[in-house]
Design a protein around this motif. Structure first.
Motif, PDB file in Angstrom:
ATOM      1  N   GLY A 134       0.821  -1.216   0.000  1.00  0.00           N
ATOM      2  CA  GLY A 134       0.000   0.000   0.000  1.00  0.00           C
ATOM      3  C   GLY A 134       0.851   1.261   0.000  1.00  0.00           C
ATOM      4  N   CYS A 135       0.179   2.406   0.027  1.00  0.00           N
ATOM      5  CA  CYS A 135       0.906   3.672  -0.001  1.00  0.00           C
ATOM      6  C   CYS A 135       0.095   4.761   0.703  1.00  0.00           C
ATOM      7  CB  CYS A 135       1.186   4.087  -1.445  1.00  0.00           C
ATOM      8  SG  CYS A 135       2.148   5.606  -1.534  1.00  0.00           S
ATOM      9  N   ASP A 136       0.776   5.496   1.588  1.00  0.00           N
ATOM     10  CA  ASP A 136       0.111   6.584   2.317  1.00  0.00           C
ATOM     11  C   ASP A 136       0.265   7.936   1.650  1.00  0.00           C
ATOM     12  OD1 ASP A 136      -0.788   4.921   4.243  1.00  0.00           O
ATOM     13  OD2 ASP A 136       0.617   5.527   5.798  1.00  0.00           O
ATOM     14  N   LYS A 137       1.016   7.989   0.549  1.00  0.00           N
ATOM     15  CA  LYS A 137       1.213   9.270  -0.131  1.00  0.00           C
ATOM     16  C   LYS A 137      -0.077   9.650  -0.865  1.00  0.00           C
ATOM     17  CE  LYS A 137       5.653   9.825   0.609  1.00  0.00           C
ATOM     18  NZ  LYS A 137       5.997  10.806   1.623  1.00  0.00           N
ATOM     19  N   LYS A 138      -0.114  10.906  -1.263  1.00  0.00           N
ATOM     20  CA  LYS A 138      -1.332  11.367  -1.960  1.00  0.00           C
ATOM     21  C   LYS A 138      -0.956  12.056  -3.258  1.00  0.00           C
ATOM     22  CE  LYS A 138      -4.432  11.915   1.992  1.00  0.00           C
ATOM     23  NZ  LYS A 138      -3.647  11.223   3.008  1.00  0.00           N
ATOM     24  N   CYS A 139      -0.029  11.484  -4.018  1.00  0.00           N
ATOM     25  CA  CYS A 139       0.354  12.088  -5.291  1.00  0.00           C
ATOM     26  C   CYS A 139      -0.928  12.267  -6.101  1.00  0.00           C
ATOM     27  CB  CYS A 139       1.353  11.201  -6.030  1.00  0.00           C
ATOM     28  SG  CYS A 139       2.864  10.939  -5.078  1.00  0.00           S
ATOM     29  N   SER A 140      -1.125  13.468  -6.613  1.00  0.00           N
ATOM     30  CA  SER A 140      -2.459  13.795  -7.124  1.00  0.00           C
ATOM     31  C   SER A 140      -2.829  13.038  -8.400  1.00  0.00           C
ATOM     32  CB  SER A 140      -2.574  15.307  -7.349  1.00  0.00           C
ATOM     33  OG  SER A 140      -1.621  15.723  -8.293  1.00  0.00           O
ATOM     34  N   PHE A 141      -1.831  12.451  -9.080  1.00  0.00           N
ATOM     35  CA  PHE A 141      -2.118  11.725 -10.325  1.00  0.00           C
ATOM     36  C   PHE A 141      -2.320  10.232 -10.101  1.00  0.00           C
ATOM     37  CE2 PHE A 141       2.454  12.190  -9.658  1.00  0.00           C
ATOM     38  CZ  PHE A 141       2.846  10.870  -9.586  1.00  0.00           C
ATOM     39  N   CYS A 142      -2.072   9.748  -8.879  1.00  0.00           N
ATOM     40  CA  CYS A 142      -1.861   8.306  -8.690  1.00  0.00           C
ATOM     41  C   CYS A 142      -3.043   7.576  -8.069  1.00  0.00           C
ATOM     42  CB  CYS A 142      -0.614   8.096  -7.846  1.00  0.00           C
ATOM     43  SG  CYS A 142      -0.214   6.364  -7.659  1.00  0.00           S
ATOM     44  N   ILE A 143      -3.395   6.480  -8.682  1.00  0.00           N
ATOM     45  CA  ILE A 143      -4.541   5.687  -8.242  1.00  0.00           C
ATOM     46  C   ILE A 143      -4.144   4.624  -7.197  1.00  0.00           C
ATOM     47  CG2 ILE A 143      -4.310   4.017 -10.139  1.00  0.00           C
ATOM     48  CD1 ILE A 143      -7.367   3.933 -10.297  1.00  0.00           C
ATOM     49  N   VAL A 144      -2.835   4.395  -7.068  1.00  0.00           N
ATOM     50  CA  VAL A 144      -2.374   3.270  -6.236  1.00  0.00           C
ATOM     51  C   VAL A 144      -2.910   3.279  -4.789  1.00  0.00           C
ATOM     52  CG1 VAL A 144      -0.310   2.190  -5.237  1.00  0.00           C
ATOM     53  CG2 VAL A 144      -0.383   2.717  -7.663  1.00  0.00           C
ATOM     54  N   PRO A 145      -2.926   4.432  -4.094  1.00  0.00           N
ATOM     55  CA  PRO A 145      -3.468   4.378  -2.728  1.00  0.00           C
ATOM     56  C   PRO A 145      -4.910   3.872  -2.681  1.00  0.00           C
ATOM     57  CG  PRO A 145      -2.236   6.410  -3.051  1.00  0.00           C
ATOM     58  CD  PRO A 145      -2.370   5.765  -4.403  1.00  0.00           C
ATOM     59  N   LYS A 146      -5.633   4.043  -3.795  1.00  0.00           N
ATOM     60  CA  LYS A 146      -7.027   3.569  -3.847  1.00  0.00           C
ATOM     61  C   LYS A 146      -7.109   2.086  -4.224  1.00  0.00           C
ATOM     62  CE  LYS A 146      -9.715   7.084  -2.868  1.00  0.00           C
ATOM     63  NZ  LYS A 146      -8.659   7.861  -2.220  1.00  0.00           N
ATOM     64  N   GLY A 178       8.299  -2.360  -2.545  1.00  0.00           N
ATOM     65  CA  GLY A 178       7.288  -1.549  -1.865  1.00  0.00           C
ATOM     66  C   GLY A 178       6.962  -0.378  -2.750  1.00  0.00           C
ATOM     67  N   GLN A 179       5.799   0.235  -2.521  1.00  0.00           N
ATOM     68  CA  GLN A 179       5.422   1.381  -3.335  1.00  0.00           C
ATOM     69  C   GLN A 179       6.354   2.539  -3.045  1.00  0.00           C
ATOM     70  OE1 GLN A 179       2.544  -0.400  -4.272  1.00  0.00           O
ATOM     71  NE2 GLN A 179       3.134   0.583  -6.171  1.00  0.00           N
ATOM     72  N   ASN A 180       6.910   2.476  -1.832  1.00  0.00           N
ATOM     73  CA  ASN A 180       7.661   3.611  -1.325  1.00  0.00           C
ATOM     74  C   ASN A 180       8.624   3.015  -0.292  1.00  0.00           C
ATOM     75  OD1 ASN A 180       8.272   6.091  -0.246  1.00  0.00           O
ATOM     76  ND2 ASN A 180       6.274   6.344   0.745  1.00  0.00           N
ATOM     77  N   PRO A 218      12.276   3.731  -4.257  1.00  0.00           N
ATOM     78  CA  PRO A 218      12.420   4.712  -3.188  1.00  0.00           C
ATOM     79  C   PRO A 218      11.759   6.034  -3.576  1.00  0.00           C
ATOM     80  CG  PRO A 218      14.454   4.569  -4.429  1.00  0.00           C
ATOM     81  CD  PRO A 218      13.470   3.626  -5.104  1.00  0.00           C
ATOM     82  N   HIS A 219      11.338   6.807  -2.599  1.00  0.00           N
ATOM     83  CA  HIS A 219      10.749   8.125  -2.882  1.00  0.00           C
ATOM     84  C   HIS A 219      11.846   9.170  -2.706  1.00  0.00           C
ATOM     85  CE1 HIS A 219       8.124  11.528  -2.919  1.00  0.00           C
ATOM     86  NE2 HIS A 219       7.044  10.772  -3.007  1.00  0.00           N
ATOM     87  N   PRO A 220      12.055  10.037  -3.717  1.00  0.00           N
ATOM     88  CA  PRO A 220      13.135  11.032  -3.605  1.00  0.00           C
ATOM     89  C   PRO A 220      13.034  11.897  -2.344  1.00  0.00           C
ATOM     90  CG  PRO A 220      12.272  10.994  -5.838  1.00  0.00           C
ATOM     91  CD  PRO A 220      11.376  10.107  -5.028  1.00  0.00           C
ATOM     92  N   ARG A 257       1.771  16.997  -5.691  1.00  0.00           N
ATOM     93  CA  ARG A 257       1.922  16.628  -4.270  1.00  0.00           C
ATOM     94  C   ARG A 257       3.070  15.642  -4.049  1.00  0.00           C
ATOM     95  NH1 ARG A 257      -1.981  18.961  -1.474  1.00  0.00           N
ATOM     96  NH2 ARG A 257      -4.052  19.177  -2.365  1.00  0.00           N
ATOM     97  N   ARG A 258       4.193  15.922  -4.716  1.00  0.00           N
ATOM     98  CA  ARG A 258       5.335  15.013  -4.569  1.00  0.00           C
ATOM     99  C   ARG A 258       6.174  15.335  -3.330  1.00  0.00           C
ATOM    100  NH1 ARG A 258       5.836  10.271  -6.424  1.00  0.00           N
ATOM    101  NH2 ARG A 258       8.038  10.459  -6.967  1.00  0.00           N
ATOM    102  N   GLY A 259       6.065  16.559  -2.820  1.00  0.00           N
ATOM    103  CA  GLY A 259       6.744  16.871  -1.558  1.00  0.00           C
ATOM    104  C   GLY A 259       8.190  17.318  -1.693  1.00  0.00           C
TER     105      GLY A 259
HETATM  106  S1  SF4 Z   1       3.173   7.747  -7.137  1.00  0.00           S
HETATM  107 FE1  SF4 Z   1       4.099   6.289  -5.704  1.00  0.00          FE
HETATM  108  S2  SF4 Z   1       4.342   7.463  -3.806  1.00  0.00           S
HETATM  109 FE2  SF4 Z   1       2.851   8.610  -5.054  1.00  0.00          FE
HETATM  110  S3  SF4 Z   1       0.827   7.839  -4.377  1.00  0.00           S
HETATM  111 FE3  SF4 Z   1       1.458   6.610  -6.162  1.00  0.00          FE
HETATM  112  S4  SF4 Z   1       2.439   4.801  -5.274  1.00  0.00           S
HETATM  113 FE4  SF4 Z   1       2.356   6.360  -3.658  1.00  0.00          FE
END
Ligand code: SF4
Length: 414
Positions: A134-146, A178-180, A218-220, A257-259
């Motif tokens: 799973g992933c706790d990030k909220k990148c605005s383009f990404c469906i993975v957390p859902k 891992g996603q991150n 890894p997340h930058p 929302r990449r941070g």
């Molecule tokens: S791009 Fe990667 S870090 Fe960002 S929400 Fe999607 S899976 Fe998570």
């Protein structure tokens, strides 16, 4: 991630089913889907049609993975020939799905059984090991957390035991998944010592007989000095870093929302480039809503400075359940395509230069394949390398001196 999920599904079914590549023979057809971009989702329904037309009578069709997670019962509504739908977070419930008519299992809530599996392996020398799900990030383009739900970390002792078992079975290289990955260390299902990804790398690398460690992704934002120094100095960690940029514009990175900022990313790249022979790959989205010519120039600028050895670049694709899908400042398709071609042309130049610079170097290559007198495998820093050799080299890590470079591989002499 999906490759490993497929292995887990096969493992869970191994007491009742065997894998076949002959469709006419199959009693069960599973499609493990991705949903990061729009195209594979569209392709899914045409694939279902093809399988349905050619399958054995009464063979079941199940749809697994991320598209199953977010579309759920809509898949069966659109394609009634589908027998069940099983989300990416629910691999351990595959038998329940098969045995429940028109089952839709796509829960993304926490469930610790999501990391306890039997075994199935497609490669004798290397394997993947999940460390987070799973992933706790909220990148605005990404469906993975859902589709994969909240991030959980798998307890360190489970990971260590799993890697040890793989090594006992002859595995030389593991990729921690891992996603991150560098977010490792949060939300354990059990009482757990405070830890992080760097500590996990140190522990895994102590396993005797394990020769190589890779990880993705890894997340930058979380690539701190401690992590990069462990990556640089731990001899078992392969010197290939996948470092997803997404955009070179700080403004756009904020909207994504990449941070992190362009400056932070370039600073981390500079630190990584101090490592001899390091290879850095990346992901870039072109045409994200609101991307101006100036934003795109920043992306080109980062690519020129970072000189990635490998780049996965795509046109932005709006995904359901994401913040960016609601953005109205859409970039004209033709403009976005032109930018993508420009970016890819630049990358090709960089790649040519980089590949030629490998000639004369000696690389350590894990030999994984043999065909017609040629052996091939991946170098420590992830180049595909081929050389004359025989079958007895399979599974060995050999020194190969590079003599020729090609677009996607290198040739050399053992
Ligand atoms: S791009 Fe990667 S870090 Fe960002 S929400 Fe999607 S899976 Fe998570």
């Amino acid at each position: 991630m999906n490759v490993k999920d497929s292995d887990h599904i096969i493992a869970e079914l191994s007491d009742e089913y065997e894998v076949t590549s002959n469709l006419k023979e199959a009693d069960l057809i599973l499609l493990n889907t991705c949903s990061v971009r729009e195209k594979p989702v569209a392709k899914l329904f045409s694939e279902i049609g093809v399988f349905n037309k050619n399958k054995k009578e009464n063979a079941k069709i199940g749809i697994c993975g991320c598209t199953a997670s977010h579309m759920g019962k809509e898949i069966i509504q659109k394609a009634p020939v589908v027998d069940f739908v099983l989300g990416a977070r629910n691999v351990s419930r595959i038998k329940e799905a098969i045995n429940t008519p028109k089952a839709v299992i796509n829960d993304i809530n926490y469930d610790e059984t999501t990391y306890i599996f039997k075994e199935f392996r497609t490669n004798k020398f290397k394997d993947y090991v999940n460390i987070t799900i799973g992933c706790d990030k909220k990148c605005s383009f990404c469906i993975v957390p859902k589709t994969r739900g909240k991030e959980i970390s798998i307890p360190t002792d489970i990971i260590i035991n799993q890697v040890q078992k793989l090594v006992n079975d002859g595995i030389k290289e593991v990729t921690l998944l891992g996603q991150n990955v560098n977010g490792y260390g949060k939300r354990f299902s059990v009482e757990h010592e405070k830890t992080n990804f760097t500590k996990l790398l140190q522990k895994v690398s102590k396993i005797e007989g394990l020769e190589r460690i890779r990880f993705t992704s890894p997340h930058p934002l979380h690539a701190d000095d401690e992590f990069i120094e462990e990556f640089a100095n731990n001899p078992k960690i392969c010197k290939h870093m996948h470092f997803p940029l997404q955009s070179g514009s700080t403004e756009l990175l904020k909207k994504m929302r990449r941070g992190y900022s362009k400056e932070w990313f370039l600073d981390r790249i500079a630190k990584l480039r101090e490592i001899p022979n390091v290879v850095i790959s990346t992901d870039i989205i072109v045409g994200f809503p609101g991307e101006t010519e100036e934003d795109f120039e920043h992306t080109l600028d980062v690519v020129k400075k970072a000189e990635f050895e490998q780049m996965f670049s795509f046109l932005y694709s709006p995904r359901p359940h994401t913040e960016a899908a609601e953005f109205t400042n859409v970039v004209d398709k033709e403009v976005a395509k032109e930018r993508l071609y420009k970016l890819q042309a630049l990358q090709k130049e960089i790649l040519d230069k980089k590949s030629k610079a490998q000639i004369g170097k000696i690389m350590k290559v894990l030999i994984e394949e043999y065909k017609d007198g040629i052996v091939s495998g991946k170098s420590d820093n992830f180049y595909t390398v081929k050389a004359k050799g025989d079958e007895s080299l399979l599974g060995d890590i050999v020194d190969i001196k590079i003599t020729e470079s090609h677009l996607n591989s290198l040739t050399g002499e053992i």
